[in-house]
Design a protein around this motif. Structure first.
Motif, PDB file in Angstrom:
ATOM      1  N   ARG A   1      44.026  40.528  34.348  1.00  0.00           N
ATOM      2  CA  ARG A   1      44.454  41.713  33.598  1.00  0.00           C
ATOM      3  C   ARG A   1      45.977  41.859  33.592  1.00  0.00           C
ATOM      4  O   ARG A   1      46.565  42.287  32.600  1.00  0.00           O
TER       5      ARG A   1
ATOM      6  N   THR B   1      30.896  52.769  46.989  1.00  0.00           N
ATOM      7  CA  THR B   1      32.245  52.210  46.857  1.00  0.00           C
ATOM      8  C   THR B   1      32.250  51.125  45.776  1.00  0.00           C
ATOM      9  O   THR B   1      31.203  50.549  45.457  1.00  0.00           O
ATOM     10  N   PRO B   2      33.429  50.818  45.243  1.00  0.00           N
ATOM     11  CA  PRO B   2      33.510  49.761  44.236  1.00  0.00           C
ATOM     12  C   PRO B   2      32.882  48.457  44.735  1.00  0.00           C
ATOM     13  O   PRO B   2      32.178  47.779  43.994  1.00  0.00           O
ATOM     14  N   GLU B   3      33.130  48.148  46.000  1.00  0.00           N
ATOM     15  CA  GLU B   3      32.605  46.873  46.501  1.00  0.00           C
ATOM     16  C   GLU B   3      31.074  46.848  46.471  1.00  0.00           C
ATOM     17  O   GLU B   3      30.480  45.822  46.142  1.00  0.00           O
TER      18      GLU B   3
ATOM     19  N   PHE C   1      30.015  46.322  42.964  1.00  0.00           N
ATOM     20  CA  PHE C   1      30.343  44.949  42.592  1.00  0.00           C
ATOM     21  C   PHE C   1      29.307  43.980  43.154  1.00  0.00           C
ATOM     22  O   PHE C   1      28.769  43.127  42.445  1.00  0.00           O
TER      23      PHE C   1
ATOM     24  N   ASN D   1      35.333  45.930  29.112  1.00  0.00           N
ATOM     25  CA  ASN D   1      34.492  45.799  30.303  1.00  0.00           C
ATOM     26  C   ASN D   1      34.108  47.109  30.963  1.00  0.00           C
ATOM     27  O   ASN D   1      33.751  47.146  32.124  1.00  0.00           O
TER      28      ASN D   1
ATOM     29  N   GLU E   1      33.882  44.671  35.850  1.00  0.00           N
ATOM     30  CA  GLU E   1      34.470  43.531  36.551  1.00  0.00           C
ATOM     31  C   GLU E   1      34.821  43.842  37.996  1.00  0.00           C
ATOM     32  O   GLU E   1      34.875  42.942  38.827  1.00  0.00           O
ATOM     33  N   THR E   2      35.110  45.100  38.289  1.00  0.00           N
ATOM     34  CA  THR E   2      35.530  45.431  39.663  1.00  0.00           C
ATOM     35  C   THR E   2      34.523  46.300  40.408  1.00  0.00           C
ATOM     36  O   THR E   2      34.581  46.421  41.626  1.00  0.00           O
ATOM     37  N   GLY E   3      33.640  46.961  39.676  1.00  0.00           N
ATOM     38  CA  GLY E   3      32.698  47.868  40.315  1.00  0.00           C
ATOM     39  C   GLY E   3      33.251  49.257  40.521  1.00  0.00           C
ATOM     40  O   GLY E   3      32.582  50.143  41.063  1.00  0.00           O
ATOM     41  N   LYS E   4      34.465  49.494  40.095  1.00  0.00           N
ATOM     42  CA  LYS E   4      35.087  50.805  40.295  1.00  0.00           C
ATOM     43  C   LYS E   4      34.387  51.859  39.435  1.00  0.00           C
ATOM     44  O   LYS E   4      34.176  51.665  38.245  1.00  0.00           O
TER      45      LYS E   4
ATOM     46  N   LEU F   1      38.291  40.430  43.328  1.00  0.00           N
ATOM     47  CA  LEU F   1      39.184  41.394  42.680  1.00  0.00           C
ATOM     48  C   LEU F   1      40.477  40.734  42.235  1.00  0.00           C
ATOM     49  O   LEU F   1      41.025  41.050  41.181  1.00  0.00           O
TER      50      LEU F   1
ATOM     51  N   TYR G   1      35.248  40.268  48.549  1.00  0.00           N
ATOM     52  CA  TYR G   1      35.476  41.212  47.458  1.00  0.00           C
ATOM     53  C   TYR G   1      36.926  41.134  46.990  1.00  0.00           C
ATOM     54  O   TYR G   1      37.214  41.123  45.800  1.00  0.00           O
TER      55      TYR G   1
ATOM     56  N   ASP H   1      33.685  50.143  35.806  1.00  0.00           N
ATOM     57  CA  ASP H   1      34.395  48.916  35.448  1.00  0.00           C
ATOM     58  C   ASP H   1      33.483  47.756  35.823  1.00  0.00           C
ATOM     59  O   ASP H   1      33.217  47.515  37.005  1.00  0.00           O
TER      60      ASP H   1
ATOM     61  N   TYR I   1      33.405  58.682  48.134  1.00  0.00           N
ATOM     62  CA  TYR I   1      34.607  58.316  48.889  1.00  0.00           C
ATOM     63  C   TYR I   1      34.509  58.375  50.407  1.00  0.00           C
ATOM     64  O   TYR I   1      35.230  57.673  51.098  1.00  0.00           O
TER      65      TYR I   1
END
Ligand SMILES: Cc1cc2nc3c(=O)[nH]c(=O)nc-3n(C[C@H](O)[C@H](O)[C@H](O)COP(=O)(O)OP(=O)(O)OC[C@H]3O[C@@H](n4cnc5c(N)ncnc54)[C@H](O)[C@@H]3O)c2cc1C
Ligand code: FES
Ligand code: FES
Lengths: 265, 149, 764
Positions: free
Chosen positions: A256, C753-755, C758, C451, C633-636, A249, A245, C631, C674
């Motif tokens: 960016r 989580t973002p991961e 993603f 994105n 691209e990041t999964g956030k 990232l 990951y 997001d 979280y």
């Protein structure tokens, strides 16, 4: 439990260094936030408060930051907000809270070479030098690569140049450590791409930086550089994210970062 | 070891251990408003002012405040009560355990920032955790108190 | 003219202890503890599963200032449970104060009491323990029938048949079937299923667990504790310490948050046994690490849900299979398991067949216990996520699927034994929530450039109000000699404001200002019995008791007033701190009435009691709506907006209700996004500090909007139901839904989580 046997506030660096070298468990104090979590028994704690090392000033083309300066001072310093598109204040913005940043010091933050550090990542993208009492003044990168040895970080020197810079991070929650952080800078045609919290210590993506420094950048070239950064650096796994990951990232954040720098005034 | 400190505008001489942290010193001298809720400098409940700046009393060695000035909520009763009235009118104190540290930081913010935006308020107060209220009521109270929209 | 004291109910009245707690007055356990108390520290097991062969205290006991060190040899051999439940508790008696077997990393090995903390810690270092280390079972999906048996002891027992099979590591099992589920699934037009994993969330109340103890002038044990359950603590201590419960007094001061954590008595026994052994006062304060890793948490679960619907989108069959991780001990294992279905299935009553089965299993990890939401939180995440999936398959708006299927007032539901639903405005909550979040414009998603996508999601939930036929509360109100009132209750205010709410209700009935009521609670010596603050019961159950007692007392005052005025009862009314004749020509003030009645000549203390227990547990409801920005691209995931519309019946105090809701939603947001729980391979919890376990900070919660759609609950005080727990349940499913609508990823392991987002996007 945190224990110490004695606490001294020396009046000069020579004395501080002397005490530090006297015994293995003699220790310099920053704001104590990291120290207090450890169980190390400290012999003599050395408080640098009397050495007037809490300051930020600009002189002879450098911004000088004393080791005892708090992160909050970095965050709110007028000149630092202007320089390098304000990346230094930005990079400490997310660290816990105002009270915390009022307490913790720049010296400890850099000297400790924390892998997760946001500040080191950013400083590495600037022309930063570290001044140590014994080993003297050296580029930050040399300091990071140097094996750990007892010394006192006295101050930091950041060359004031016309560098454009960007700092980016991804956190799972707002006040957590970064899963990954990135700083990108450009001085004339020289690009520097730095990636930290890999979770290992910040490193310069040299091949990506070199590729960018060749001149006019198309979107493909930017993406290619970002990909290079992700390929040339190593990444690890911890609770906050896996190596894979982080690698992905890295590519996104570096891209960016480059775009942001290109848009900087 | 002895330290001389100005606590809430009064000069005192206290005996402290070399590895004692300020939160414990303050509590042992009856300043019980100062709470502690973590061992990792993360919660902000122990917030007091050192030379009028908000700091974490759990992470400051008491010996290092020799000759300095410390303020706890007991030292600013008028201002604290004024804000607490707004906070409680909003119902934004729940268990109250986080309140003293929170109020100290709100008052510090009032002294430091002029007309802060909502974003600046949230940023300034981020280091004060609260598990009960979900923060929204606190924000409403702070905005009312500062007279900002 | 406005009558004095009228309209306490329905007003945003400031909490009666608000100013004191907000400004840091010394009102919490540690603040009022005596300075000379012995400091109690616990030596804990470094192993997830082991037998203690021997403990060598010789060096530790020599440390100057050590008062006593206790091991398993020094404690009574009678097993008990720490679950704060009414006797007889439906939780296994599987604990000893100290046991020869340690069952998780952090389990207690020895109790050290010394003059100060340093001394106690120094002594702790000098204790030598020889362990026989056993193979632990850490993965709850492998616990059932594992060769490792967490509770091999013979003397484990339970008051009820809760389906305990300790040799199989089953602490409790549960099954409820109505109708022919398989047959109904066959008939369904659409069937969906999925598996969900809500995590073992930590309560993370700001005041950690703590208690101090001493012997009073009659030699009784006094326990001052930050607890939600004083009466249960008294009973548990009597059993654990093998002393008569008449010798125990439990006092609850102000509490710095509980959320169900303090419904399990984590620390009281350790201080109490020190005081009993030494005769000296003792204090125990858990640090944050112990609070995270040596108490209780939410039950981590695996929930398999299968739903079937007909062509019109009517849900006809529901199947739920639950596996719950109760950890090393079985506190609340059976009841939390039961509540998973109990507080979710009745949402949808068009089903013709329902089946829910489950096991709560022992593992070598920190025990789970009570936590706001109590099984409903986990069940809601699973069921509501599946309903959202069903809606998508049916190509229907998920809010429409809800509106078609939810139970309405006056209806029954399959597993509800014929009980009619007394009140619900859930349909209005859904409509209102749609409007507030902007559902029409925003569902399901909008690209916003760079994105990023924004999307909305939703979920509904219910809970109970008190525990039907079990929870009772008693209240006593008396008129004092000076014309003021004293209200005695056993309810335990932990910041949610029940002291204020009950006072408001009494003031409303007695038609007096709240200031004329002295509220007394939180002391087992003087308070009437109350099980404590849990199961969302205070407003509903203790509130009803208060109303009953106040009405009774009002009658007595009127009778006495009429007598003193020399008029008949129906000519008298209570008004403006006096009894008056209705035509207004005579009156007697309460002060005078009290003087003539209680003092001297009257010889009559006017007092009333009431005990209330409800035969039903009417559900409060929430419709929750989340708007997120993801997001790509990041999964956030960033939470933009959260709307929760609440039906808690009549809102007794809008400010306090809103605060419950906002706080519960924030806790739910933490669980959704979280709050990650990590154990290492040896079974040690790694997320044991606020540095590693991230509860939401101010920047993490987005904007939370609360609205109320009142209903009127006929069995509740002034039409009120509960609010404390129901508010914790919707964020996980609603946010997960929004994330799915944004990027097409269903995250089924919490937190999101973002991961995980993603990775999900990578697999699309
Ligand atoms: C909960 C938590 C969250 C954090 N999150 C982040 C984050 O997200 N991003 C980030 O970048 N950082 C983060 N940090 C690190 C933080 O910013 C500080 O860098 C760190 O806490 C140390 O600060 P201190 O001044 O308290 O150092 P101390 O704890 O006092 O010292 C740390 C070490 O530095 C040594 N030292 C101190 N000063 C000197 C000197 N002048 N010369 C030589 N040695 C010295 C000490 O001997 C000690 O070994 C976090 C820290 C904590 C506790
Ligand atoms: S006690 Fe938590 S930050 Fe000081
Ligand atoms: S009010 Fe309880 S922690 Fe903030």
């Amino acid at each position: 439990m945190f224990t110490l046997l004695d606490l001294v506030q020396p009046d000069n660096l020579a004395e501080a260094y002397q005490i530090l070298s006297d015994k293995r468990n003699n220790t310099i104090l920053g704001g104590c936030t990291f120290l207090k979590m450890g169980s190390k028994r400290i012999g003599t704690a050395i408080d640098l408060s009397n050495l007037k090392l809490s300051y930020i000033k600009e002189q002879a083309g450098f911004i000088e930051i004393g080791a005892m300066t708090s992160l909050r001072e970095i965050e709110t310093h007028k000149r630092l907000m202007e320089c390098f598109n304000g990346v230094l204040p930005k990079s400490v913005h997310n660290i816990i809270g105002v009270q915390f940043r009022n307490s913790v010091t720049v010296g400890a933050s850099v000297y400790s070479k924390y892998g997760f550090s946001d500040l080191i990542t950013t400083m590495l993208a600037l022309n930063t030098e570290v001044e140590l009492y014994k080993s003297g003044r050296m580029p930050l990168i040399d300091f990071l690569n140097k094996p750990k040895e007892k010394d006192i970080l006295v101050r930091l020197w950041i060359k004031v140049d016309n560098r454009k810079a960007a700092y980016l991070n991804l956190r799972n929650s707002a006040s957590d450590f970064s899963v990954l952080n990135v700083a990108v800078s450009k001085l004339e045609d020289q690009w520097t791409v730095v990636v930290g919290a890999r979770p290992r210590r910040a490193a310069i993506a040299t091949s990506a930086s070199a590729a960018l420094s060749k001149g006019e950048l198309s979107i493909e070239e930017i993406e290619d550089a970002a990909k290079r950064a992700a390929e040339e650096l190593s990444f690890g796994t911890n609770m906050r994210g896996t190596a894979n990951y982080r690698r992905a990232l890295c590519q996104v954040l570096v891209k960016r970062g480059i775009m942001e720098v290109l848009q900087c005034k | 070891m002895q330290i001389n400190v100005t606590i809430n505008d009064k000069l005192v001489t206290w005996d402290v251990k070399k590895d004692e942290f300020l939160v414990d010193t303050l509590r042992s001298h009856g300043l019980l408003s100062v709470k502690k809720a973590c061992d990792t400098s993360c919660c902000g409940l122990c917030t007091v002012w050192l030379e009028d700046k908000p700091v974490l009393s759990c992470s400051i060695l008491s010996l290092r405040i020799h000759g300095k000035k410390i303020t706890t909520i007991e030292g600013v009763p008028k201002e604290a009560e004024e804000f607490a009235r707004v906070l409680t009118a909003e119902g934004a104190e729940q268990c109250g355990f986080c309140s003293p540290g929170f109020i100290m930081n709100v008052l510090a913010m009032k002294n430091e920032l002029l007309n802060p935006s909502e974003e600046e308020i949230i940023h300034y107060l981020t280091g004060n955790l609260c598990r009960c209220t979900g923060y929204m009521g606190q924000l409403r109270a702070v905005k009312t108190y500062l007279g900002v929209l | 003219m406005k009558k004095i004291g009228m309209k306490s109910v329905g007003q945003s009245i400031r909490k009666i202890d608000g100013m004191a707690i907000a400004t840091g007055k010394p009102v919490y356990t540690e603040d009022i503890a005596m300075n000379n108390a012995l400091v109690v520290k616990i030596l804990r097991s470094p192993h997830a599963f082991a037998k203690i062969n021997s403990i060598d205290l010789s060096r530790a006991e020599k440390v100057e200032g050590v008062e006593c060190i206790l091991t398993y040899k020094d404690v009574p051999a009678e097993r008990f449970t720490l679950a704060g439940q009414s006797y007889p508790e439906p939780s296994p008696y599987d604990r000893l104060i100290l046991d020869k077997i340690v069952r998780y990393v952090g389990d207690e090995v020895a109790i050290i009491a010394a003059v100060d903390e340093r001394t106690a810690l120094l002594a702790m270092k000098k204790i030598k323990v020889d362990y026989e280390v056993w193979e632990p079972v850490l993965d709850f999906e492998k616990a059932l029938g594992n060769s490792t048996v967490v509770h091999p002891e013979e003397d484990l027992s339970c008051n009820f048949d809760i389906g305990l099979h300790k040799e199989k590591n089953i602490a409790s099992s549960f099954k409820e079937v109505v109708g022919d589920v398989e047959e109904e699934f066959r008939r369904c037009y659409e069937v969906v299923e999925d598996v969900y994993y809500p995590q073992a969330q930590a309560h993370a109340m700001m005041e950690t667990y703590r208690a101090y103890t001493y012997l009073d002038h009659t030699g009784r044990l006094v326990v001052v504790s930050s607890t939600q359950i004083p009466f249960h603590v008294r009973r548990q201590l009597a059993r654990a310490l093998q002393i008569p419960s008449s010798k125990v007094r439990v006092i609850k001061p102000r509490i710095g948050g509980g959320f169900g954590g303090k419904q399990t008595s984590a620390v009281e026994g350790f201080a109490a046994i020190v005081t009993l052994k030494t005769g000296k006062p003792a204090i125990i304060i858990y640090d944050r690490k112990e609070t995270f890793s040596c108490t209780t948490s939410r039950h981590a679960m695996r929930l398999k849900v299968k739903l079937g619907a007909d062509q019109d989108g009517i849900i006809r069959a529901i199947d739920m299979q639950v596996l719950s991780d109760t950890g090393a001990y079985g506190e609340h294992a059976a009841t939390v398991l039961g509540c998973v279905g109990h507080y979710t299935l009745p949402l949808y009553n068009k089903a013709r067949a329902v089946r829910i089965t489950g096991n709560a299993v022992y593992t070598n990890k920190m025990p789970a216990g009570a936590f706001r939401g109590y099984g409903a939180t986990q069940g809601t995440f699973a069921l509501e996520s599946t309903v959202n999936k069903l809606a998508e398959r049916l190509k229907m708006d998920p809010t429409e699927v809800r509106l078609k299927n939810i139970s309405k007032e006056g209806e029954t539901f399959l597993t509800g034994q014929g009980v009619l639903l007394g009140s619900s405005s859930l349909d209005r909550c859904i409509e209102k929530g749609k409007e507030l979040i902007g559902w029409k414009e925003k569902f399901p998603r909008r690209e916003i450039g760079q994105n990023k996508v924004r999307a909305v999601g939703m979920a509904i939930t219910m809970q109970g109000s008190g525990i039907a036929n079990i929870g009772t509360a008693s209240v006593e109100i008396r008129l004092n000699d000076d014309g003021n009132f004293t209200l005695l209750s056993g309810a335990t205010d932990m910041g949610h404001g029940c002291d204020t709410i009950l006072t408001q209700m009494a003031a409303e009935i007695l038609e007096i200002p709240m200031d004329n009521i002295i509220f007394v609670a939180g002391d087992t010596d003087t308070s009437p019995y109350d099980p404590g603050s849990y199961a969302s019961s205070t407003t509903y159950v203790a509130g009803t008791a208060t109303v009953k007692a106040a009405k009774d007392l009002k009658n007595k005052i009127l009778e006495q007033g009429a007598k003193l005025l020399g008029v008949s009862l129906h000519e008298a009314e209570l008004n403006g701190l006096a009894v008056r004749t209705i035509n207004g020509d005579q009156e007697i003030s309460l002060v005078k009435l009290a003087e003539l009645t209680i003092l001297g000549a009257g010889k009559l203390q006017l007092t009333s009691y009431a005990t209330h227990g409800s035969e039903v547990s009417p559900p409060p409801y929430v419709a929750g709506f989340a708007e997120v920005e993801v997001d790509q691209e990041t999964g956030k995931v960033e939470l933009i907006d959260y709307v929760a519309v609440v039906d808690c019946g009549t809102v007794i105090n809008p400010n306090l209700a809103r605060m419950q809701a906002e706080g519960g939603i924030a806790q739910g947001i933490g669980m959704a996004l979280y709050e990650e729980v990590h154990y290492n391979d040896l079974g040690k919890m790694e997320t044991n500090s606020f540095m590693q376990y991230k509860i939401p900070c101010r920047k993490d919660v987005g904007k939370v909007h609360i609205a109320f759609e009142e209903s009127f609950e006929p069995t509740g005080p002034f039409g009120a139901k509960s609010i404390g727990e129901v508010v914790a349940n919707t964020p996980s499913p609603a946010i997960a839904h929004a994330v799915y609508n944004a990027v097409g990823v269903r995250v089924k392991h919490l937190p999101i989580t973002p991961e995980k987002v993603f990775l999900g996007m990578q697999k699309l």
